[in-house]
Write an enzyme that holds these catalytic residues in place. Sequence first.
Site, PDB file in Angstrom:
ATOM      1  N   ARG A 234       7.884  56.538 -76.371  1.00 25.53           N
ATOM      2  CA  ARG A 234       6.842  56.529 -76.167  1.00 25.53           C
ATOM      3  C   ARG A 234       5.848  55.368 -76.140  1.00 25.53           C
ATOM      4  O   ARG A 234       6.156  54.204 -76.667  1.00 25.53           O
ATOM      5  CB  ARG A 234       6.411  57.438 -77.860  1.00 25.53           C
ATOM      6  CG  ARG A 234       7.484  58.822 -77.878  1.00 25.53           C
ATOM      7  CD  ARG A 234       6.305  60.026 -77.425  1.00 25.53           C
ATOM      8  NE  ARG A 234       6.846  61.111 -77.143  1.00 25.53           N
ATOM      9  CZ  ARG A 234       7.271  62.165 -76.798  1.00 25.53           C
ATOM     10  NH1 ARG A 234       7.977  61.254 -75.635  1.00 25.53           N
ATOM     11  NH2 ARG A 234       8.507  62.693 -76.644  1.00 25.53           N
ATOM     12  N   GLU A 263      -1.532  59.735 -72.177  1.00 24.10           N
ATOM     13  CA  GLU A 263      -1.656  60.136 -70.867  1.00 24.10           C
ATOM     14  C   GLU A 263      -1.807  61.970 -70.480  1.00 24.10           C
ATOM     15  O   GLU A 263      -1.742  62.360 -71.451  1.00 24.10           O
ATOM     16  CB  GLU A 263       0.492  59.941 -70.659  1.00 24.10           C
ATOM     17  CG  GLU A 263       1.230  60.761 -71.373  1.00 24.10           C
ATOM     18  CD  GLU A 263       2.734  60.245 -71.277  1.00 24.10           C
ATOM     19  OE1 GLU A 263       2.787  59.362 -71.948  1.00 24.10           O
ATOM     20  OE2 GLU A 263       3.223  61.471 -72.011  1.00 24.10           O
ATOM     21  N   HIS A 281       5.999  59.583 -66.720  1.00 22.52           N
ATOM     22  CA  HIS A 281       6.738  60.707 -67.769  1.00 22.52           C
ATOM     23  C   HIS A 281       7.859  61.334 -67.833  1.00 22.52           C
ATOM     24  O   HIS A 281       7.666  62.844 -67.748  1.00 22.52           O
ATOM     25  CB  HIS A 281       5.568  61.154 -68.682  1.00 22.52           C
ATOM     26  CG  HIS A 281       6.596  61.564 -70.308  1.00 22.52           C
ATOM     27  ND1 HIS A 281       5.964  61.915 -71.035  1.00 22.52           N
ATOM     28  CD2 HIS A 281       8.173  61.640 -70.336  1.00 22.52           C
ATOM     29  CE1 HIS A 281       6.505  61.882 -72.936  1.00 22.52           C
ATOM     30  NE2 HIS A 281       7.766  61.941 -71.636  1.00 22.52           N
TER      31      HIS A 281
HETATM   32  C1  8YV Z   1       8.899  65.565 -72.719  1.00 27.02           C
HETATM   33  C2  8YV Z   1       9.960  64.018 -73.251  1.00 27.02           C
HETATM   34  O1  8YV Z   1       9.332  66.540 -73.000  1.00 27.02           O
HETATM   35  O2  8YV Z   1      12.463  64.399 -74.711  1.00 27.02           O
HETATM   36  C3  8YV Z   1      11.226  63.675 -74.602  1.00 27.02           C
HETATM   37  O3  8YV Z   1      10.450  63.580 -75.927  1.00 27.02           O
HETATM   38  O4  8YV Z   1       8.693  63.631 -73.426  1.00 27.02           O
HETATM   39  C4  8YV Z   1      10.314  64.585 -72.526  1.00 27.02           C
HETATM   40  O5  8YV Z   1      11.089  65.203 -72.248  1.00 27.02           O
HETATM   41  C5  8YV Z   1       8.952  66.582 -70.797  1.00 27.02           C
HETATM   42  O6  8YV Z   1       8.523  65.489 -69.969  1.00 27.02           O
HETATM   43  C6  8YV Z   1       8.653  67.479 -70.954  1.00 27.02           C
HETATM   44  O7  8YV Z   1       7.096  68.118 -70.928  1.00 27.02           O
END
Ligand code: 8YV
Length: 315
Positions: A234, A263, A281
């Site tokens: 993150r 983002e 992402h």
């Molecule tokens: C997002 C993610 O959920 O697993 C995570 O924590 O941030 C990603 O897998 C994915 O981009 C779908 O929005």
Amino acid sequence: MTKPHILQVGPYPEWDEIPLRESFTVHRYFEADDKSAFLAKAGPLVRAIATRGELGAGKAMIKACPNLEIVSVYGVGYDAVDLETCRARGIRVTNTPDVLTNDVADLGIAMMLCQSRGMIGAEQWVRDGSWRAKGLFPLKRKVWGRRAGILGLGRIGFEVAKRLKGFDMDIAYSDVQAKPYADGMEFVASALALAERSDFLFVTLAASAATRHIVGRDVLSALGPDGMLINISRASNIDEEALLDALENHKLGSAALDVFEGEPNLNPRFLKLGNVLLQPHHASGTIETRKAMGQLVRDNLTAHFAGGTLPTPVL
Ligand code: 8YV
């Protein structure tokens, strides 16, 4: 039987939308122009929130849903869900661990290779005729045999390490404590000490208030003008202002980033930099993995409404 009402925070692929609509009455938050008016109307009906890792469910959203029972996250990270409120109100929270681990690790490795070997520029070199006009592409840096640091040796960090071993890299990691499964890797007590002994620093930490800006100015300087930062966790784990300064001043060699503050509206300073690889992402973004994530989101919701055991609970 009436279908439970759910609030869908962001879009999913069609193969998830269809079964979701079959089992639930879906309120599509992301399509509403006036979000507050939408929440004021739909909120009291909502018994579940289906969200995505980066979108989560904040305090105001949860507050607008007085009958909320569960938040099901499409993603392993649940840092954007207001856990405190969920805990206080007995709201269950689920995520989608394991199914995405390998894809996220794969992308981290791909980003390291792509950036270190200059593959984006090299592709351009072929396309724009530079190869023919100017000859050989400028030399880049090797990956194999160099020093890698993994900040956060959880499931994803472990898979990154496994892959790095195939490149004969000298691997160290840092975490809150040494891990019993970290064979052949040196444990280092702090992010700073890890950066000092790394050429490539992978950030694979689950984000929380405690890890916010764990990679700050000092860590970036320690990684240095020859070092590369790879973030597949993150944005909040990194002090982005410090990162931008370090990249602009070449105090940090380069970065490869899949996540950004705010983002998809990333800081425009990133776009001017030649020493950063920018990814949208998408570390978990393969058809196979996203199908498994969508299934798990639904399995958690279905289990909850059937009074069963949640497959992958966080709370
Ligand atoms: C997002 C993610 O959920 O697993 C995570 O924590 O941030 C990603 O897998 C994915 O981009 C779908 O929005």
